[in-house]
Design a protein around this motif. Sequence first.
Motif, PDB file in Angstrom:
ATOM      1  N   LEU A  70       1.005  -1.165  -0.015  1.00  0.00           N
ATOM      2  CA  LEU A  70      -0.366   0.008  -0.121  1.00  0.00           C
ATOM      3  C   LEU A  70       0.890   1.267   0.089  1.00  0.00           C
ATOM      4  CD1 LEU A  70      -2.529   1.045   0.654  1.00  0.00           C
ATOM      5  CD2 LEU A  70      -2.563   1.107   2.217  1.00  0.00           C
ATOM      6  N   ALA A  73       2.044   1.842  -3.679  1.00  0.00           N
ATOM      7  CA  ALA A  73       0.317   2.515  -4.316  1.00  0.00           C
ATOM      8  C   ALA A  73       0.226   3.496  -3.819  1.00  0.00           C
ATOM      9  CB  ALA A  73      -0.163   0.887  -4.055  1.00  0.00           C
ATOM     10  N   GLY A  91      -4.423  -0.502  -9.194  1.00  0.00           N
ATOM     11  CA  GLY A  91      -5.039  -2.197  -9.067  1.00  0.00           C
ATOM     12  C   GLY A  91      -4.844  -2.701 -10.022  1.00  0.00           C
ATOM     13  N   SER A 238       3.701   1.236  -8.891  1.00  0.00           N
ATOM     14  CA  SER A 238       2.527   0.558  -8.824  1.00  0.00           C
ATOM     15  C   SER A 238       2.800  -1.384  -8.830  1.00  0.00           C
ATOM     16  CB  SER A 238       1.289   0.712  -9.757  1.00  0.00           C
ATOM     17  OG  SER A 238       0.773   1.743  -9.289  1.00  0.00           O
ATOM     18  N   SER A 241       4.883  -2.540  -5.624  1.00  0.00           N
ATOM     19  CA  SER A 241       3.735  -2.267  -4.838  1.00  0.00           C
ATOM     20  C   SER A 241       3.189  -3.826  -5.347  1.00  0.00           C
ATOM     21  CB  SER A 241       2.310  -1.285  -4.569  1.00  0.00           C
ATOM     22  OG  SER A 241       1.359  -1.844  -4.745  1.00  0.00           O
ATOM     23  N   TYR A 260      -6.156  -1.819  -3.763  1.00  0.00           N
ATOM     24  CA  TYR A 260      -5.555  -0.337  -3.824  1.00  0.00           C
ATOM     25  C   TYR A 260      -5.343   0.654  -4.519  1.00  0.00           C
ATOM     26  CZ  TYR A 260      -2.341  -3.856  -1.546  1.00  0.00           C
ATOM     27  OH  TYR A 260      -1.914  -4.813  -0.651  1.00  0.00           O
ATOM     28  N   THR A 263      -7.912   2.647  -1.802  1.00  0.00           N
ATOM     29  CA  THR A 263      -7.196   2.529   0.307  1.00  0.00           C
ATOM     30  C   THR A 263      -5.390   3.655  -0.541  1.00  0.00           C
ATOM     31  OG1 THR A 263      -5.938   0.298  -0.834  1.00  0.00           O
ATOM     32  CG2 THR A 263      -7.946   0.508   1.038  1.00  0.00           C
ATOM     33  N   SER A 264      -5.226   2.939  -1.689  1.00  0.00           N
ATOM     34  CA  SER A 264      -3.929   4.207  -2.369  1.00  0.00           C
ATOM     35  C   SER A 264      -4.611   5.852  -1.839  1.00  0.00           C
ATOM     36  CB  SER A 264      -3.346   3.980  -3.506  1.00  0.00           C
ATOM     37  OG  SER A 264      -4.659   4.324  -4.138  1.00  0.00           O
TER      38      SER A 264
END
Length: 335
Positions: A70, A73, A91, A238, A241, A260, A263-264
């Motif tokens: 995370l 990300a 994501g 990304s 990640s 993600y 949440t990113s």
Amino acid sequence: MPPDPAITVAGRPFRRPRWKLLLAQNVGLALAVVMLILSLVIYCVIYVAAQHRLPGNFELTSTVNTTMPLAFASIAQTIVVLTRGIDLSVGGVVDLSNAVAAVKLGDSLGSEILWSLVVLVIGATCGLVNGLLVTLGRLQPILVTLATLSIYQGIAIRVLPQPGGQIPQNYTDAFASITGPWSLLYVIIVGVLWWAFRRSSLGVGVFAIGNDETAASANGVAVRRARILAYVLGGVFSAISGLFLAASATAGDATTGNTYTLTSIVAAVLGGVSLFGGRGNGVGAILGAFISTMIVNILFFAHINPLYQSFYEGLFLVLAVVLVGSVGRLMRKAM
């Protein structure tokens, strides 16, 4: 005309103390530090109440390893958001890089290095596609990246139709060791890289675009180049990640990156990054990622019913984001 009291004091130019200037420029980062400390204190109190001991090395290591995907990300999202854009394909790139790593990483060191570089190139290519469509195609970032999210996820499922694959143990040890929170070393490295990025011509250009694109262009900033490279860098982070996610899970799953995307964005905002562009800090975004993880840990050890954890997690995050925005505006006005 009498001197402006906001500019002069007793006929002399008024200069704010250096610490006030630094605080005004990094309000979001300062708030992220405070919120992380508070979340750690609350977590420790709840953990002691539930387990009758303080968290140890295992809990610390687990938290760090869980947060690292995370964290990267959120860095990817931050770089794009600074240009007044948004990247909903984060994501998808995480899924694709995770799937490729799980299928292609071999047991030899040479194979691991080669395919890790290939994954980074894949991430850069995904970011380049986004950047070209947004910049040259003059399309809205939210529409472009929403479309490419589906495309990248589709390719990821084609690469790894069902969860599986295998990540070599030495690869896991390098990225997500269970012996200690060694992954924090990568946070330090990213902090140094962000310091260099912020002072580079590209970093100056990215922040300038986010503040005022017209003024940036008038002052010689290559706006198109800077915006495209911002998306490319976002794709690279990304992909990193995805590699961390594969290493921590020791296998691949072409659908785990879905969470993600949102949440990113949350982690970036918690870290003081403005969704209006031009203001933010990559280190703050990493702190935001750790805050998000701590909220999940707090809910778990508070024995919240799993059916309601998502509700409380979302509620806490909304309150935190509102608090960060409100306090940040008040502090900037006070400065």
